[in-house]
Design a protein around this motif. Structure first.
Motif, PDB file in Angstrom:
ATOM      1  N   ASN A  47       0.848  -1.182   0.000  1.00 19.98           N
ATOM      2  CA  ASN A  47       0.000   0.000   0.000  1.00 19.98           C
ATOM      3  C   ASN A  47       0.890   1.240   0.000  1.00 19.98           C
ATOM      4  OD1 ASN A  47      -1.814   2.040   0.380  1.00 19.98           O
ATOM      5  ND2 ASN A  47      -2.911   1.061   2.064  1.00 19.98           N
ATOM      6  N   PRO A  48       1.100   1.844  -1.169  1.00 17.94           N
ATOM      7  CA  PRO A  48       2.006   3.002  -1.248  1.00 17.94           C
ATOM      8  C   PRO A  48       1.546   4.170  -0.393  1.00 17.94           C
ATOM      9  CG  PRO A  48       1.444   2.179  -3.434  1.00 17.94           C
ATOM     10  CD  PRO A  48       0.540   1.480  -2.478  1.00 17.94           C
ATOM     11  N   ASP A  49       0.241   4.229  -0.065  1.00 18.76           N
ATOM     12  CA  ASP A  49      -0.294   5.345   0.696  1.00 18.76           C
ATOM     13  C   ASP A  49      -0.203   5.117   2.200  1.00 18.76           C
ATOM     14  OD1 ASP A  49      -1.033   6.714  -1.640  1.00 18.76           O
ATOM     15  OD2 ASP A  49      -2.927   5.620  -1.757  1.00 18.76           O
ATOM     16  N   LEU A  50       0.201   3.935   2.627  1.00 16.42           N
ATOM     17  CA  LEU A  50       0.187   3.617   4.052  1.00 16.42           C
ATOM     18  C   LEU A  50       1.087   4.565   4.845  1.00 16.42           C
ATOM     19  CD1 LEU A  50      -0.819   1.781   6.305  1.00 16.42           C
ATOM     20  CD2 LEU A  50       1.058   0.207   5.787  1.00 16.42           C
ATOM     21  N   HIS A  51       2.259   4.851   4.314  1.00 15.92           N
ATOM     22  CA  HIS A  51       3.187   5.749   5.002  1.00 15.92           C
ATOM     23  C   HIS A  51       2.526   7.111   5.258  1.00 15.92           C
ATOM     24  CE1 HIS A  51       7.309   7.378   5.828  1.00 15.92           C
ATOM     25  NE2 HIS A  51       6.707   8.496   5.465  1.00 15.92           N
ATOM     26  N   HIS A  52       1.931   7.663   4.223  1.00 14.77           N
ATOM     27  CA  HIS A  52       1.275   8.973   4.355  1.00 14.77           C
ATOM     28  C   HIS A  52       0.100   8.903   5.324  1.00 14.77           C
ATOM     29  CE1 HIS A  52      -0.448  12.852   3.209  1.00 14.77           C
ATOM     30  NE2 HIS A  52      -1.598  12.229   3.006  1.00 14.77           N
ATOM     31  N   GLN A  53      -0.679   7.831   5.258  1.00 13.95           N
ATOM     32  CA  GLN A  53      -1.841   7.697   6.132  1.00 13.95           C
ATOM     33  C   GLN A  53      -1.440   7.611   7.600  1.00 13.95           C
ATOM     34  OE1 GLN A  53      -3.745   4.238   4.505  1.00 13.95           O
ATOM     35  NE2 GLN A  53      -4.407   5.299   2.648  1.00 13.95           N
ATOM     36  N   LEU A  54      -0.373   6.871   7.894  1.00 18.03           N
ATOM     37  CA  LEU A  54       0.100   6.778   9.271  1.00 18.03           C
ATOM     38  C   LEU A  54       0.567   8.141   9.774  1.00 18.03           C
ATOM     39  CD1 LEU A  54       2.090   3.412   9.165  1.00 18.03           C
ATOM     40  CD2 LEU A  54       0.017   3.855  10.471  1.00 18.03           C
ATOM     41  N   ARG A  55       1.284   8.844   8.934  1.00 19.26           N
ATOM     42  CA  ARG A  55       1.781  10.174   9.320  1.00 19.26           C
ATOM     43  C   ARG A  55       0.611  11.112   9.621  1.00 19.26           C
ATOM     44  NH1 ARG A  55       3.828  14.927   6.639  1.00 19.26           N
ATOM     45  NH2 ARG A  55       5.627  15.785   7.754  1.00 19.26           N
ATOM     46  N   GLU A  56      -0.428  11.080   8.791  1.00 14.36           N
ATOM     47  CA  GLU A  56      -1.570  11.958   9.017  1.00 14.36           C
ATOM     48  C   GLU A  56      -2.332  11.560  10.281  1.00 14.36           C
ATOM     49  OE1 GLU A  56      -2.237  14.836   7.447  1.00 14.36           O
ATOM     50  OE2 GLU A  56      -0.256  14.351   6.628  1.00 14.36           O
ATOM     51  N   GLN A  57      -2.388  10.266  10.588  1.00 14.26           N
ATOM     52  CA  GLN A  57      -3.028   9.828  11.838  1.00 14.26           C
ATOM     53  C   GLN A  57      -2.313  10.427  13.044  1.00 14.26           C
ATOM     54  OE1 GLN A  57      -5.685   7.933  12.723  1.00 14.26           O
ATOM     55  NE2 GLN A  57      -6.419   7.559  10.662  1.00 14.26           N
ATOM     56  N   ILE A  58      -0.992  10.487  12.971  1.00 14.60           N
ATOM     57  CA  ILE A  58      -0.218  11.068  14.071  1.00 14.60           C
ATOM     58  C   ILE A  58      -0.560  12.537  14.247  1.00 14.60           C
ATOM     59  CG2 ILE A  58       2.120  11.713  14.792  1.00 14.60           C
ATOM     60  CD1 ILE A  58       3.105   9.090  13.548  1.00 14.60           C
ATOM     61  N   PHE A  59      -0.689  13.264  13.141  1.00 14.41           N
ATOM     62  CA  PHE A  59      -0.991  14.691  13.230  1.00 14.41           C
ATOM     63  C   PHE A  59      -2.431  14.948  13.659  1.00 14.41           C
ATOM     64  CE2 PHE A  59       2.851  15.253  10.634  1.00 14.41           C
ATOM     65  CZ  PHE A  59       3.433  16.310  11.313  1.00 14.41           C
ATOM     66  N   MET A  60      -3.306  13.988  13.490  1.00 18.58           N
ATOM     67  CA  MET A  60      -4.701  14.151  13.898  1.00 18.58           C
ATOM     68  C   MET A  60      -4.895  13.970  15.402  1.00 18.58           C
ATOM     69  SD  MET A  60      -6.534  12.114  10.743  1.00 18.58           S
ATOM     70  CE  MET A  60      -8.094  11.933  11.628  1.00 18.58           C
ATOM     71  N   LEU A  61      -3.919  13.382  16.086  1.00 19.31           N
ATOM     72  CA  LEU A  61      -4.057  13.152  17.520  1.00 19.31           C
ATOM     73  C   LEU A  61      -4.052  14.474  18.285  1.00 19.31           C
ATOM     74  CD1 LEU A  61      -1.608  10.141  18.063  1.00 19.31           C
ATOM     75  CD2 LEU A  61      -4.107  10.064  18.138  1.00 19.31           C
ATOM     76  N   SER A  62      -4.802  14.507  19.370  1.00 14.78           N
ATOM     77  CA  SER A  62      -4.746  15.658  20.268  1.00 14.78           C
ATOM     78  C   SER A  62      -3.379  15.699  20.946  1.00 14.78           C
ATOM     79  CB  SER A  62      -5.856  15.559  21.316  1.00 14.78           C
ATOM     80  OG  SER A  62      -5.642  14.423  22.153  1.00 14.78           O
ATOM     81  N   PRO A  63      -2.989  16.843  21.515  1.00 15.53           N
ATOM     82  CA  PRO A  63      -1.652  16.948  22.122  1.00 15.53           C
ATOM     83  C   PRO A  63      -1.358  15.873  23.160  1.00 15.53           C
ATOM     84  CG  PRO A  63      -2.608  19.115  21.892  1.00 15.53           C
ATOM     85  CD  PRO A  63      -3.681  18.149  21.503  1.00 15.53           C
ATOM     86  N   TYR A  64      -2.290  15.606  24.084  1.00 18.39           N
ATOM     87  CA  TYR A  64      -2.006  14.629  25.122  1.00 18.39           C
ATOM     88  C   TYR A  64      -2.005  13.213  24.556  1.00 18.39           C
ATOM     89  CZ  TYR A  64      -2.042  12.134  29.533  1.00 18.39           C
ATOM     90  OH  TYR A  64      -1.722  11.291  30.553  1.00 18.39           O
ATOM     91  N   ALA A  65      -2.899  12.939  23.593  1.00 17.20           N
ATOM     92  CA  ALA A  65      -2.901  11.617  22.958  1.00 17.20           C
ATOM     93  C   ALA A  65      -1.578  11.367  22.242  1.00 17.20           C
ATOM     94  CB  ALA A  65      -4.070  11.496  21.981  1.00 17.20           C
ATOM     95  N   PHE A  66      -1.035  12.422  21.596  1.00 19.35           N
ATOM     96  CA  PHE A  66       0.266  12.277  20.940  1.00 19.35           C
ATOM     97  C   PHE A  66       1.359  11.984  21.957  1.00 19.35           C
ATOM     98  CE2 PHE A  66       4.309  14.293  19.650  1.00 19.35           C
ATOM     99  CZ  PHE A  66       4.638  13.423  18.617  1.00 19.35           C
TER     100      PHE A  66
END
Length: 397
Positions: free
Chosen positions: A7-26
Motif C-alpha cells: 500500500n504506497p499510501d500507508l506511510h502517508h496515512q500513518l503520518r496523518e493519523q499522528i498529526f490528527m491526535l490531540s496533544p495529550y494523545a500524541f
C-alpha cells in the motif's frame, strides 16, 4: 529484488493519523514508542514551556556492561528541524546526559544533522518522520496486517485519544521553541501509561496473551478506556518489573551469552499448536546470509515449497488452514501468515527484526554475533525433531 510496498499510501496515512491526535494523545503515543526505539527503564518527564527533555531511558549494550542514560526530545512538526533546535536540545542535555535522541515527525535541515553528528561532548542521534513510520510498520503499530493489503488500524490511534479523555492531566503542546531549563518534572506514575501491546513487547509476549491475562483475572490494567464497544488496556510503566515478577516471566537478557541461550531455548521448545515455527526455522537457517539476513519473499517461497514437497511425499503436516493444501496457497497469503505467526513471535522475543520497507528479515545484532555454526546445525536437527513430534501428536486416530 524487494517486493514493492503493498500500500504506497500507508506511510502517508500513518503520518496523518499522528498529526490528527490531540496533544495529550500524541504524548501517550510518543511514550509508547520509546521501548521500540531501544530504550529501557524509561521515565517520561515534562519541562516547563515544553522545553528540554520529554523522556529519559537507558541504552544498554549487548554485553549488558554499559548503560548509557539518554535524554529524548519528541517534536510533532511538519517543518524541518533546524540547527537552533539541535543547539537548544544539546544545551538541555548538558550536565545530565552524555547522549540524546531527537525524534521528529518531519525531517532535519542539513545544518541540523551536521550539528548533531559533530557535537563534541554529547552524542546526538536523530530519527526523522520516515524512520519513525518505518519503525511503526516494523512492529505493526497502527497497521492492520491481516488483510490482503496492509492498512491503517484506526483503533490503535483511537485508544490514545480515549485514554487522553480519561486523564485528569492535560498537557500543552506549545508550538513555541523551548528554553533550556533544569526544572524537569517527572510525570506521575498514574499518568505515565503504556498500551497493552507495548507491555507485551516489554514482557516479550504477544498482546493477545496480555489480553487473556486481563480477562482471566491474572492481570489488572490501570486504565481501560472504551474504543467503540471494546476496552483497551493501559498499564503504568513503573509496574513492568512487578508484573514480570508476579507472572514468573524471565527478565530481558543483559549479555550476549544470555541472548544466545534465550534464543536457543525458545527455538527448541516443542510446545506447538501449528507446525509453522519449526518450518520457518528450517527455511530461515537455509536462506540466511553471512550478515544474518534473508528476504521475506524467499522465505515465503521456500516455506510453501516445504509443505508442497511433504505432501507429494505422502506427508500431510497440517490438517486444516492455509497449508492444508499448499498447492492452492497464494504466495502473498503465505507471506502474511509468516509475518503474523512465527515471525512475530521471534520479533517479540527480540531475536529477529523485520524491515517492511525492504522486506528483509534479520537476526538482531546482539544475537547473530553470538551464534556459533554448530549451534545452527543443532537447531536444524531440533526443528526436524519438533516436526516429527508434531506430526505424531496430530496424526488422525
Amino acid at each position: 529484488m524487494p517486493h514493492p510496498p503493498h500500500n504506497p499510501d500507508l506511510h502517508h496515512q500513518l503520518r496523518e493519523q499522528i498529526f490528527m491526535l490531540s496533544p495529550y494523545a500524541f504524548e501517550l503515543l510518543a511514550g509508547d514508542l520509546l521501548p521500540y526505539v531501544g530504550l529501557q527503564r524509561v521515565t517520561v518527564t515534562r519541562q516547563r514551556g515544553d522545553g528540554g527533555i520529554d523522556a529519559e531511558g537507558d541504552l544498554i549494550t549487548p554485553s549488558g556492561l554499559v548503560h548509557v542514560r539518554t535524554g529524548v526530545q519528541v517534536k510533532r512538526h511538519r517543518n524541518n528541524i533546524g540547527r537552533p533546535d539541535i543547539d537548544r536540545f544539546i544545551g538541555a542535555l548538558g550536565g545530565r546526559f552524555r547522549h540524546g535522541i531527537f525524534i521528529t515527525t518531519s525531517n532535519y535541515a542539513p545544518q541540523a544533522l551536521q550539528k548533531a553528528k559533530e557535537s563534541p561532548l554529547i552524542g546526538v542521534d536523530t530519527i526523522n518522520g520516515d524512520q519513525l513510520i518505518a519503525l511503526m510498520q516494523q512492529y505493526h503499530l497502527g497497521v492492520q496486517v491481516n488483510a490482503e493489503i496492509p492498512h491503517v488500524d484506526a483503533d490503535f490511534f483511537l485508544q490514545f485519544e480515549a485514554q487522553a479523555r480519561l486523564s485528569a492531566t492535560h498537557l500543552k503542546d506549545s508550538p513555541e521553541d523551548y528554553t533550556v531549563s533544569h526544572e524537569a518534572v517527572v510525570v506521575p506514575p498514574q499518568d505515565d501509561l503504556i498500551s497493552m501491546r507495548t507491555l507485551g513487547f516489554e514482557l516479550r509476549v504477544d498482546p493477545y496473551t496480555v489480553q487473556d491475562w486481563v480477562r482471566s483475572g491474572r492481570l489488572t490494567p490501570d486504565s481501560a478506556p472504551l474504543v467503540g464497544k471494546h476496552e483497551r488496556y493501559f498499564f503504568r510503566r513503573d509496574r513492568i518489573n512487578t508484573i514480570r515478577h508476579e507472572l514468573g516471566l524471565d527478565a530481558l537478557p543483559t549479555s550476549g551469552a544470555e541472548w544466545r541461550q534465550a534464543f536457543l531455548s525458545f527455538a527448541r521448545t516443542r510446545q506447538l499448536t501449528r507446525s509453522y515455527k519449526p518450518v520457518f526455522l528450517l527455511v530461515l537457517l537455509r536462506l540466511v546470509d553471512r550478515c544474518g539476513e534473508a528476504h521475506i519473499d524467499a522465505i515465503a517461497r521456500d516455506f510453501r515449497a516445504f509443505y508442497q514437497e511433504q505432501l507429494r511425499a505422502g506427508v500431510q503436516i497440517e490438517t486444516e488452514g492455509l497449508l492444508h493444501n499448499p498447492d492452492q496457497a497464494d504466495l502473498a497469503a503465505v507471506r502474511r501468515l509468516i509475518i503474523k505467526h512465527p515471525l512475530d513471535r521471534f520479533i517479540l522475543q527480540h531475536f529477529l527484526e523485520y524491515d517492511a520497507t525492504t522486506g528483509m528479515v534479520r537476526f538482531t545484532p546482539q544475537l547473530w554475533q553470538e551464534l556459533r555454526a554448530y549451534e545452527l546445525r543443532d537447531l536444524h536437527a531440533s526443528a526436524e525433531a519438533q516436526l516429527r513430534d508434531y506430526r505424531q501428536r496430530t496424526k488422525p486416530g
